[in-house]
Scaffold this active site. Structure first.
Site, short mmCIF file in Angstrom:
data_model
loop_
_atom_site.label_atom_id
_atom_site.label_comp_id
_atom_site.label_asym_id
_atom_site.label_seq_id
_atom_site.Cartn_x
_atom_site.Cartn_y
_atom_site.Cartn_z
N GLY A 1 0.83 -1.20 0.00
CA GLY A 1 0.00 0.00 0.00
C GLY A 1 0.87 1.25 0.00
O GLY A 1 2.09 1.17 0.09
N PHE B 1 4.08 8.48 3.74
CA PHE B 1 5.51 8.24 3.84
C PHE B 1 6.11 7.85 2.49
O PHE B 1 7.23 8.22 2.15
CB PHE B 1 5.70 7.11 4.85
CG PHE B 1 7.11 6.73 5.12
CD1 PHE B 1 7.74 5.74 4.37
CD2 PHE B 1 7.83 7.34 6.14
CE1 PHE B 1 9.04 5.37 4.62
CE2 PHE B 1 9.13 6.97 6.41
CZ PHE B 1 9.74 5.98 5.65
N ASP C 1 1.27 9.58 15.70
CA ASP C 1 0.32 9.19 14.66
C ASP C 1 -0.39 7.88 15.03
O ASP C 1 -0.53 7.00 14.21
CB ASP C 1 1.08 9.03 13.32
CG ASP C 1 0.15 9.12 12.11
OD1 ASP C 1 -0.99 9.58 12.25
OD2 ASP C 1 0.58 8.72 11.01
P1 ATP Z 1 -0.86 7.08 6.36
O1 ATP Z 1 0.35 7.32 5.55
O2 ATP Z 1 -1.90 8.11 6.18
O3 ATP Z 1 -0.49 6.83 7.80
P2 ATP Z 1 -1.17 4.26 6.02
O4 ATP Z 1 -0.99 3.95 7.47
O5 ATP Z 1 -2.15 3.41 5.26
O6 ATP Z 1 -1.58 5.76 5.81
P3 ATP Z 1 1.51 3.31 5.55
O7 ATP Z 1 1.82 3.26 6.99
O8 ATP Z 1 2.56 3.84 4.63
O9 ATP Z 1 0.23 4.18 5.26
O10 ATP Z 1 1.10 1.86 5.11
C1 ATP Z 1 0.75 1.51 3.77
C2 ATP Z 1 0.17 0.08 3.79
O11 ATP Z 1 1.16 -0.84 4.24
C3 ATP Z 1 -1.00 -0.07 4.74
O12 ATP Z 1 -1.95 -0.92 4.13
C4 ATP Z 1 -0.40 -0.75 5.95
O13 ATP Z 1 -1.36 -1.55 6.63
C5 ATP Z 1 0.69 -1.61 5.33
N1 ATP Z 1 1.80 -1.85 6.26
C6 ATP Z 1 2.53 -0.93 6.91
N2 ATP Z 1 3.46 -1.50 7.71
C7 ATP Z 1 3.30 -2.84 7.58
C8 ATP Z 1 3.92 -3.99 8.17
N3 ATP Z 1 4.94 -3.90 9.04
N4 ATP Z 1 3.48 -5.21 7.81
C9 ATP Z 1 2.46 -5.35 6.91
N5 ATP Z 1 1.83 -4.31 6.33
C10 ATP Z 1 2.23 -3.07 6.64
#
Ligand code: ATP
Length: 323
Positions: free
Chosen positions: A42, A46, A156
């Site tokens: 996703g 970031f 966050d």
């Molecule tokens: P925002 O940037 O607004 O916080 P977000 O939390 O969806 O949004 P990211 O934290 O960049 O953005 O995550 C992008 C995707 O990757 C999300 O679907 C998240 O659940 C997944 N993800 C993030 N970290 C992990 C991890 N350690 N293991 C599995 N999936 C992950």
């Protein structure tokens, strides 16, 4: 080879680092070529998150460097990484290392195989009974209490950043906020630059500084108490299956929260103790909000079917939900 500047400083890649920092930072440096990058999971503010392989399954967060390639961002990134490596707690995602050579900046963590609370609550519409809600909240509070004890603010905390894996809570994305803020190329959201679903986690003191923040591009006044406010919102989502101020436009939420108004709880069927947690966490004044130690105390006193458990053994929700 680093050139030593003083007893306490070294230079790495043209940067001055406190000596101890520099040495330990290198331990966590992962050469980008060693990473096997798989499918995209996703995208967030970031950058993109990929499934990957590095001595096992990992999640790779690649920072969007398209618009940011200045020294300040790199410094920020390295600071965040140095924060990350201090964390070892069963309710926090495992930091494995980082690629710190621009333009390839990435954070490598354990891959969470479970779902986020966001997915469970808002997409799958799973219902959490009181026992399950309390156990999840306790684990969140444990992870957060640990972070705060280490002097780290999450900044966050939200259901999108909390995974549930076989009944175990794993919190991600702590302290990355200042990096995400610099990633202008990824900015999603409305005209105020507010990503959807973000506002209801922001404490009044943050909401009130939003406009000034936009104008002067200064950091928002995060504190331990603003993390506690966000925890209150997560508690509400667990209880109600929706966000506070549901369906209201950002301007209306900003106005209400800034004035100290809270989501009404009249329709929430829960005991006074349970509602009190919301009221405490959402206190208008930061000083009136409890810390996570106190919250753990309060949560522990909530009437529930007792389960034999120890903090070092994950609690399996399926068991507790059925008991
Ligand atoms: P925002 O940037 O607004 O916080 P977000 O939390 O969806 O949004 P990211 O934290 O960049 O953005 O995550 C992008 C995707 O990757 C999300 O679907 C998240 O659940 C997944 N993800 C993030 N970290 C992990 C991890 N350690 N293991 C599995 N999936 C992950």
């Amino acid at each position: 080879q680093d050139s030593q500047v003083s007893d306490t400083e070294t230079i790495t890649d043209g940067h001055r680092w406190p000596r101890q920092n520099s040495l330990s930072m290198r331990e966590w440096d992962i050469p980008y070529d060693e990473l096997q990058i798989g499918d995209e999971i996703g995208a967030g503010r970031f950058g993109k998150v990929y499934r990957g392989y590095w001595h096992g399954d990992v999640a790779i967060k690649v920072l969007n460097m398209e618009y940011v390639n200045d020294e300040k961002t790199l410094e920020h990134f390295k600071m965040e990484v140095s924060t990350f490596r201090k964390t070892r707690h069963e309710n926090l995602v495992l930091f494995m290392g980082a690629c710190m050579k621009p333009p390839r900046l990435a954070i490598v963590t354990s891959l969470s195989k479970g779902n986020t609370l966001y997915t469970l609550i808002h997409l799958r519409k799973d219902k959490f009974n009181m026992n399950k809600t309390t156990i999840v909240a306790q684990q969140i509070a444990q992870g957060m209490g640990y972070l705060h004890a280490k002097g780290i603010l999450h900044k966050d905390l939200k259901t999108k950043n909390i995974f549930l894996e076989n009944g175990k809570v794993v919190i991600t994305d702590f302290g990355l906020f200042s990096v995400t803020k610099l990633c202008h190329g990824n900015r999603k959201g409305d005209s105020l630059g507010i990503p959807p679903g973000w506002l209801c986690y922001l404490a009044p003191e943050l909401v009130r500084s939003l406009h000034a923040h936009q104008a002067h591009n200064e950091d928002l006044a995060f504190g331990k108490a603003s993390d506690v406010y966000a925890f209150g919102t997560v508690w509400y989502e667990l209880l109600c299956g929706e966000w506070p101020f549901k369906g209201q436009p950002p301007e209306a939420i900003i106005w209400q929260v800034g004035k100290g108004m809270k989501q009404p709880l009249a329709n929430l069927q829960a005991s006074r103790d349970v509602k009190d947690i919301l009221m405490l966490c959402w206190s208008f004044h930061a000083k009136d909000r409890p810390d996570f130690i106190r919250l753990l105390n309060i949560l522990d006193k909530l009437p529930k079917k007792r389960l034999a458990r120890s903090p070092s053994h994950p609690i399996h929700l399926s068991r507790s939900a059925e008991s």
